[in-house]
Design an enzyme around this catalytic site. Structure first.
Site, PDB file in Angstrom:
ATOM      1  N   SER A   1       2.446  -0.777   5.531  1.00  0.00           N
ATOM      2  CA  SER A   1       1.745  -1.339   4.447  1.00  0.00           C
ATOM      3  C   SER A   1       1.690  -0.053   2.975  1.00  0.00           C
ATOM      4  CB  SER A   1       0.675  -2.121   4.204  1.00  0.00           C
ATOM      5  OG  SER A   1       0.713  -2.944   4.951  1.00  0.00           O
TER       6      SER A   1
ATOM      7  N   SER B   1       2.089  -4.318   2.681  1.00  0.00           N
ATOM      8  CA  SER B   1       1.030  -4.926   1.598  1.00  0.00           C
ATOM      9  C   SER B   1       0.012  -3.750   0.668  1.00  0.00           C
ATOM     10  CB  SER B   1       0.111  -5.194   2.370  1.00  0.00           C
ATOM     11  OG  SER B   1      -0.669  -4.389   2.489  1.00  0.00           O
TER      12      SER B   1
ATOM     13  N   LYS C   1      -5.457  -0.047  -4.685  1.00  0.00           N
ATOM     14  CA  LYS C   1      -5.138  -1.549  -4.035  1.00  0.00           C
ATOM     15  C   LYS C   1      -6.403  -2.025  -3.797  1.00  0.00           C
ATOM     16  CE  LYS C   1      -2.550  -3.168   0.012  1.00  0.00           C
ATOM     17  NZ  LYS C   1      -2.242  -2.714   1.460  1.00  0.00           N
TER      18      LYS C   1
END
Length: 461
Positions: free
Chosen positions: A179, A155, A80
Site C-alpha cells: 500500500s 491504499s 495517511k
C-alpha cells in the site's frame, strides 16, 4: 526556477538554515497548490490550512532563533488518514466508521510533530485500506495527477496523489501488502516499505508498516530519520538503532542483484513494465553489478490462503458493526469480506499459516542477492473507478505478488520510478533488500536515481 511547493525537503531545510526562505512563505505556496489541484484529485481529508500556517509561523520563529525542533522543522507534510492524530476522527476510509476523535497521536504523527513538521492534512484511503485504489465509501475517489482518469493506487491513495502533485515534499503512508509501493509506483514516487518494526505503529499487526512517500530518495531517508525513533506502544518494533540515513552514496559495482520478473502467480507482467524493469537491471549491470534471475517462489496456495485469512479478519470486524453501519461499506469490500463469513477455524488457520510459508519462500529465494529488482506492480494504473487491476472481489490480490512477500518476510523494499507507459503513466521499480538493511535499500535506490537520468516534469497542473 523550481516553484516552492516542488522543492525537496532537503532543499527546504537548507534554505531555512540559510534564512533564504521561511516556512510561512513555503506553506502559503503549498496551500495555493492544494487549492488549485485538490478539487480534481481528492487527495486530502481533514485539511487544515489555518492550523498549518500557525505551525509554519511557530517554525519560522524557531529557525530565526537558530533552534529548530528536528530535521524536518517547517517542512509541509501529510499523514495517511489511518495514522491517528489527536482530536481528528479516523474513518479508515469507510462510511461505516463512527467518527470519534482520536485520543492521541499515533507514533508517526507524534514523531513528525516533535520534529516540527507542518501538518497540512490527512490523506484519503479506501475502505479499511484493502484496495489498490482511491475508491472509498467515505472519501471522494482519489485520482492520479499524471492521468486523472487513472487510479493513484492504494491504499495510500491520497498520499500518492498529493506527493506527485506537489502538496509539499513529505508524505507518510502505510503498507501491509503493497500500500506504499503500489501508489508510489503508479505516481512516479519513491515509496519505502521499511523493515517490519523499523517504524513503530499503533496498533501493530503482522506485516503492517508505516513509511515515507516522497519524490526523492534523499527525502525518504530524511523522513526515516524521524519516523524510526522508538515508541513503546509498538511491542513488535525493532530495538532502537542509530542508522546513518543520510549516507546514500554507494556504487553498484560488485553487487549481486536478482532480477525477478515472474512471481509465480497473479497477473502477468505487461510488456512496458517488463521492458522498463529489465532496462533498470541492465543499468545496474553496466555499472558493475552482477545480475542474475530470481526464480518464481510465490504459489497459488500462498496467495489464496492469505486472501482467506484477510477476508476472515475483515469479516470479524464488519460482523461486529450494527447492520445500518455495515450497509455503508463499499460494495466491493463488503462482497470481498463476506467471503470470510463461513470460513472454518481450520481453514482460517491454514490461511494464516501461509504468512510463514510466504516469509520462508521469500527469504530463501532472495538470500543469494544483495538486492532484488522487480516490478512494484505487474501492470500500470487502471481506471480510477476500478477497485483493483482486476476489479473483481473474487480475484482481489492478483496484482500484489511482487510486493506482499516482503511484508510477510519483513524485508525492506522501495519503489522508484523507472519509466512511463505510452500515455504517460509511471512504472515502479521495486528494490528489495536483506532483512534490516533499510539504509542499503535506500543506497541502491539512490544509485538507481543517478543511473536513470532526468525524469519527466511533475504533473503539477
Amino acid at each position: 526556477m523550481t516553484e516552492l511547493p516542488d522543492l525537496t525537503a532537503v532543499e527546504l531545510v537548507a534554505h531555512y538554515r540559510a534564512k533564504t526562505l521561511s516556512p510561512v512563505e513555503v506553506t502559503e505556496a503549498v496551500l495555493h497548490r492544494i487549492e488549485a489541484r485538490e478539487p480534481e484529485l481528492h487527495a486530502l481529508y481533514a485539511y487544515d490550512p489555518s492550523g498549518a500556517l500557525d505551525e509554519a509561523k511557530a517554525s519560522e520563529g524557531r529557525w530565526a532563533s537558530g533552534e529548530p525542533l528536528g530535521p524536518i522543522d517547517g517542512v509541509p507534510l501529510t499523514l495517511k488518514e489511518n495514522i491517528a492524530t489527536r482530536g481528528t476522527p479516523v474513518p479508515l476510509g469507510t462510511a461505516a466508521t463512527a467518527l470519534t476523535p482520536a485520543a492521541e497521536d499515533a507514533p508517526a504523527a507524534a514523531r513528525v510533530r516533535e520534529s516540527g513538521g507542518v501538518l497540512l492534512a490527512k490523506t484519503t484511503m479506501p475502505d479499511y485500506g484493502m484496495l489498490t485504489s482511491g475508491l472509498s465509501s467515505f472519501h471522494e475517489t482519489a485520482r492520479n495527477p499524471w492521468l486523472t482518469s487513472a487510479s493513484p493506487g492504494g491504499s495510500s491513495a491520497g498520499a500518492g496523489a498529493a506527493a506527485a502533485a506537489g502538496y509539499g515534499p513529505l508524505h507518510v503512508g502505510t503498507d501491509i501488502g503493497g500500500s506504499i509501493r503500489l501508489p508510489a509506483g503508479w505516481c512516479g514516487l519513491t515509496g519505502l516499505k521499511p523493515s517490519f518494526g523499523r517504524v513503530p505503529v499503533d496498533p501493530p499487526f503482522l506485516g503492517r508498516v508505516a513509511g515515507p512517500m516522497t519524490r526523492t530518495v534523499a527525502d525518504t531517508a530524511l523522513l526515516m530519520s524521524v519516523l524510526s525513533a522508538p515508541d513503546e506502544r509498538d511491542h513488535l518494533s525493532l530495538p532502537p538503532a542509530d542508522l546513518d540515513w543520510s549516507s546514500l552514496d554507494s556504487s553498484p559495482d560488485g553487487l549481486r542483484i536478482g532480477l525477478h520478473l515472474d512471481p509465480g502467480v497473479g497477473l502477468p507482467v505487461d510488456p512496458a513494465t517488463r521492458d522498463a524493469v529489465t532496462a533498470a537491471a541492465r543499468a545496474f549491470e553496466a555499472a558493475g553489478a552482477i545480475v542474475e534471475p530470481v526464480e518464481p517462489f510465490l504459489t497459488r496456495e500462498m496467495l489464496d490462503g492469505l486472501d482467506v485469512f484477510w477476508r476472515t479478519r475483515a469479516w470479524s470486524d464488519m460482523a461486529a458493526l450494527p447492520a445500518e453501519r455495515r450497509a455503508k461499506v463499499l460494495p466491493y469490500i463488503a462482497d470481498w469480506a463476506a467471503g470470510g463469513a463461513e470460513v472454518s477455524g481450520v481453514d482460517a488457520y491454514c490461511g494464516f499459516a501461509q504468512i510463514d510459508a510466504i516469509s520462508v519462500a521469500a527469504l530463501r529465494a532472495t538470500s543469494a542477492f544483495d538486492f532484488v529488482l522487480s516490478p512494484a506492480c505487474p501492470v500500470a494504473a487502471p481506471p480510477a473507478e476500478w477497485a483493483s487491476p482486476t476489479n473483481d472481489p473474487a480475484r482481489p490480490f492478483e496484482h500484489i505478488a511482487f510486493t506482499v512477500p516482503y511484508n510477510m518476510s519483513g524485508q525492506p523494499a522501495v519503489s522508484v520510478n523507472c519509466g512511463y507507459t505510452d500515455d504517460g503513466r509511471p512504472i515502479g521499480l521495486q528494490i528489495a533488500g536483506r532483512r534490516f538493511d533499510d539504509v542499503g535499500v535506500l543506497r541502491a535506490a539512490a544509485a538507481y536515481e543517478r543511473l536513470r537520468g532526468p525524469q519527466r516534469p511533475w504533473p503539477i497542473g
